[in-house]
Write an enzyme that holds these catalytic residues in place. Structure first.
Site, mmCIF file in Angstrom:
data_model
loop_
_atom_site.group_PDB
_atom_site.id
_atom_site.type_symbol
_atom_site.label_atom_id
_atom_site.label_comp_id
_atom_site.label_asym_id
_atom_site.label_seq_id
_atom_site.Cartn_x
_atom_site.Cartn_y
_atom_site.Cartn_z
ATOM 1 N N ARG A 180 49.354 47.091 36.069
ATOM 2 C CA ARG A 180 49.415 46.417 37.370
ATOM 3 C C ARG A 180 50.016 47.353 38.410
ATOM 4 O O ARG A 180 49.559 47.381 39.557
ATOM 5 C CB ARG A 180 50.227 45.128 37.260
ATOM 6 C CG ARG A 180 49.552 44.043 36.434
ATOM 7 C CD ARG A 180 50.337 42.748 36.433
ATOM 8 N NE ARG A 180 50.336 42.112 37.734
ATOM 9 C CZ ARG A 180 51.114 41.080 38.070
ATOM 10 N NH1 ARG A 180 51.987 40.601 37.189
ATOM 11 N NH2 ARG A 180 51.048 40.557 39.273
ATOM 12 N N CYS A 238 59.035 42.775 41.077
ATOM 13 C CA CYS A 238 58.041 42.514 40.035
ATOM 14 C C CYS A 238 56.866 41.819 40.707
ATOM 15 O O CYS A 238 56.460 42.215 41.799
ATOM 16 C CB CYS A 238 58.649 41.681 38.917
ATOM 17 S SG CYS A 238 59.362 40.103 39.490
#
Length: 283
Positions: A180, A238
């Site tokens: 990611r 995050c």
């Protein structure tokens, strides 16, 4: 004070004269709707069996506000958060131990919020529920209401501008999975990639196969390799401020203070005007 507690230490404290308040924050990030599966139900898991005396805390409703421009798990309304903590029996003068199903992310979010809003004694059960060897119960306790009033700290929280600046001037750690960060996949947010200047530091690498944190000296060595040195200002983000809280917890175990960008990638990437970096390099 250590930020984590072992199951054996917790059992000893629960048997003592002033046991800690126990909060059960079982939660999982769910993208299962696309697969036709029901989302994870933390309350149902709690009702099926929890640590004796533990109170369930709903991360999505009590540890976060509704999703929106500020991200998928923005800061909760402090009135809602405070009321939830008091209902659970949280008082400023009594220790709190938080646990979840073993991943550690939900518990870390509660730990970070309580610490950031002024509670002096909060720890996470290392390894979560799977580490507990004692009996479980299914009855729902009715604790005496606590007196905790959340007061946000003047530091410890980053906004989007602060996170972007820290990517240039300090160490900004990206706690998500490496793919990611690199922008190879993005199953949830608008675009893949990372904040320019951020360093890939998946929080899953802070724990062993049993879900327990690696020893403090190993964590300190890992963060040193990622660019953290004495006096370095450190920030973490995050996807939505949950697994990032787990990385802040790992840093605390290593003795390193860090700030959390709660909006994280879900907020950053929602604005097409903000820059996005892709690939393995920070810039």
């Amino acid at each position: 004070m250590n930020a984590i507690i072992s199951a054996s230490e917790l059992a000893s404290e629960l048997a003592g004269g002033n046991p800690p308040v126990l909060l059960d924050v079982r939660w999982q990030l769910s993208v299962a709707k696309a697969a036709g599966e029901p989302p994870f139900d933390g309350r149902a898991a709690y009702l099926a069996g929890h640590l004796p005396g533990a109170v369930f805390v709903d991360l999505d409703r009590e540890l976060a506000s509704a999703p929106g421009e500020r991200g998928r798990h923005p800061l909760p309304d402090l009135g809602v958060f405070g009321a939830a903590m008091r209902r659970a029996g949280v008082s400023r003068g009594r220790a709190v131990v938080v646990y979840d199903g073993g991943l550690g992310w939900g518990a870390a979010r509660a730990w970070w919020l309580l610490r950031w809003t002024g509670h002096p004694d909060v720890r996470v059960l290392d390894g979560g529920l799977p580490s507990w060897e004692g009996a479980l119960e299914t009855s729902v306790p009715r604790p005496v209401e606590g007196d905790f009033e959340p007061v946000p700290a003047a530091s410890g929280l980053l906004d989007a501008d602060g996170a972007g600046a820290l990517g240039r001037s300090g160490v900004l750690l990206d706690a998500r999975a490496g793919e990611r960060y690199r922008g190879e996949v993005e199953p949830i947010d608008r675009v893949g990639g990372h904040i320019p200047g951020a360093v890939s530091a998946p929080t899953t690498e802070n724990v062993g196969a049993d879900g327990r944190f690696r020893p403090a000296e190993e964590l300190a060595a890992r963060f040193k390799e990622l660019g953290v040195s004495e006096g370095t200002r450190v920030g973490v983000y995050c996807g939505s401020g949950v697994s990032g809280a787990h990385e802040v917890l790992a840093l605390a175990v290593a003795g390193i203070p860090a700030e959390l960008y709660v909006g994280s990638w879900s907020e950053w990437s929602s604005d097409p005007e903000r820059p996005v970096a892709v690939g393995p390099d920070p810039q």
